[in-house]
Write a protein that holds these residues in place. Structure first.
Motif, PDB file in Angstrom:
ATOM      1  N   MET A 123      -5.802   6.456 -20.663  1.00 45.33           N
ATOM      2  CA  MET A 123      -4.996   6.259 -19.482  1.00 45.33           C
ATOM      3  C   MET A 123      -3.942   5.191 -19.768  1.00 45.33           C
ATOM      4  N   ASP A 124      -2.792   5.355 -19.184  1.00 42.16           N
ATOM      5  CA  ASP A 124      -1.673   4.431 -19.368  1.00 42.16           C
ATOM      6  C   ASP A 124      -1.877   3.211 -18.463  1.00 42.16           C
ATOM      7  N   ASP A 125      -2.056   2.034 -19.076  1.00 47.87           N
ATOM      8  CA  ASP A 125      -2.315   0.815 -18.301  1.00 47.87           C
ATOM      9  C   ASP A 125      -1.146   0.448 -17.392  1.00 47.87           C
ATOM     10  N   ALA A 126       0.079   0.613 -17.865  1.00 45.98           N
ATOM     11  CA  ALA A 126       1.257   0.278 -17.049  1.00 45.98           C
ATOM     12  C   ALA A 126       1.329   1.171 -15.813  1.00 45.98           C
ATOM     13  N   LEU A 127       1.032   2.453 -15.985  1.00 48.25           N
ATOM     14  CA  LEU A 127       1.038   3.373 -14.845  1.00 48.25           C
ATOM     15  C   LEU A 127      -0.038   2.991 -13.839  1.00 48.25           C
ATOM     16  N   LEU A 128      -1.231   2.673 -14.331  1.00 44.22           N
ATOM     17  CA  LEU A 128      -2.324   2.283 -13.443  1.00 44.22           C
ATOM     18  C   LEU A 128      -1.981   1.007 -12.670  1.00 44.22           C
ATOM     19  N   LYS A 129      -1.386   0.029 -13.324  1.00 40.31           N
ATOM     20  CA  LYS A 129      -0.978  -1.210 -12.650  1.00 40.31           C
ATOM     21  C   LYS A 129       0.075  -0.932 -11.580  1.00 40.31           C
ATOM     22  N   ALA A 130       1.025  -0.050 -11.883  1.00 37.12           N
ATOM     23  CA  ALA A 130       2.061   0.303 -10.900  1.00 37.12           C
ATOM     24  C   ALA A 130       1.447   1.023  -9.708  1.00 37.12           C
ATOM     25  N   MET A 131       0.485   1.921  -9.971  1.00 35.22           N
ATOM     26  CA  MET A 131      -0.165   2.643  -8.875  1.00 35.22           C
ATOM     27  C   MET A 131      -0.906   1.668  -7.957  1.00 35.22           C
ATOM     28  N   VAL A 132      -1.600   0.709  -8.538  1.00 42.02           N
ATOM     29  CA  VAL A 132      -2.333  -0.274  -7.733  1.00 42.02           C
ATOM     30  C   VAL A 132      -1.371  -1.161  -6.945  1.00 42.02           C
ATOM     31  N   ARG A 133      -0.273  -1.527  -7.559  1.00 43.86           N
ATOM     32  CA  ARG A 133       0.695  -2.421  -6.899  1.00 43.86           C
ATOM     33  C   ARG A 133       1.327  -1.791  -5.661  1.00 43.86           C
ATOM     34  N   PHE A 134       1.634  -0.510  -5.716  1.00 45.38           N
ATOM     35  CA  PHE A 134       2.348   0.143  -4.619  1.00 45.38           C
ATOM     36  C   PHE A 134       1.440   0.911  -3.657  1.00 45.38           C
ATOM     37  N   TRP A 135       0.124   0.931  -3.902  1.00 46.10           N
ATOM     38  CA  TRP A 135      -0.826   1.648  -3.035  1.00 46.10           C
ATOM     39  C   TRP A 135      -1.059   0.858  -1.755  1.00 46.10           C
ATOM     40  N   VAL A 136      -0.986   1.520  -0.608  1.00 42.62           N
ATOM     41  CA  VAL A 136      -1.254   0.903   0.691  1.00 42.62           C
ATOM     42  C   VAL A 136      -2.543   1.540   1.223  1.00 42.62           C
ATOM     43  N   PRO A 137      -3.672   0.827   1.129  1.00 46.93           N
ATOM     44  CA  PRO A 137      -4.950   1.437   1.509  1.00 46.93           C
ATOM     45  C   PRO A 137      -5.054   1.800   2.991  1.00 46.93           C
ATOM     46  N   ILE A 138      -4.365   1.088   3.844  1.00 41.75           N
ATOM     47  CA  ILE A 138      -4.416   1.394   5.276  1.00 41.75           C
ATOM     48  C   ILE A 138      -3.871   2.796   5.550  1.00 41.75           C
ATOM     49  N   TYR A 139      -2.757   3.140   4.907  1.00 43.52           N
ATOM     50  CA  TYR A 139      -2.115   4.439   5.123  1.00 43.52           C
ATOM     51  C   TYR A 139      -2.508   5.475   4.078  1.00 43.52           C
ATOM     52  N   LYS A 140      -3.216   5.040   3.025  1.00 42.63           N
ATOM     53  CA  LYS A 140      -3.651   5.910   1.927  1.00 42.63           C
ATOM     54  C   LYS A 140      -2.474   6.642   1.294  1.00 42.63           C
ATOM     55  N   CYS A 141      -1.434   5.872   0.967  1.00 43.91           N
ATOM     56  CA  CYS A 141      -0.254   6.429   0.309  1.00 43.91           C
ATOM     57  C   CYS A 141       0.418   5.328  -0.505  1.00 43.91           C
TER      58      CYS A 141
END
Length: 49
Positions: free
Chosen positions: A1-19
């Motif tokens: 798995m690409d670590d940079a992609l995973l970090k970006a996904m975590v950074r921009f994920w909003v758990p309240i809205y699930k998007c």
């Protein structure tokens, strides 16, 4: 798995809205897109994702 992609996904994920939110624009990936991001095959018809 690409670590940079995973970090970006975590950074921009909003758990309240699930998007993901980019500059006030919401984006919800499809199962096919998640499959590409995570290098995982989500074709099991008996499994709930």
């Amino acid at each position: 798995m690409d670590d940079a992609l995973l970090k970006a996904m975590v950074r921009f994920w909003v758990p309240i809205y699930k998007c993901f939110t980019f500059n006030e624009v919401d984006m919800v990936p499809s199962i096919k897109e998640y499959s590409t991001f995570l290098h995982y095959d989500f074709r099991d018809p008996l499994r709930i994702y």
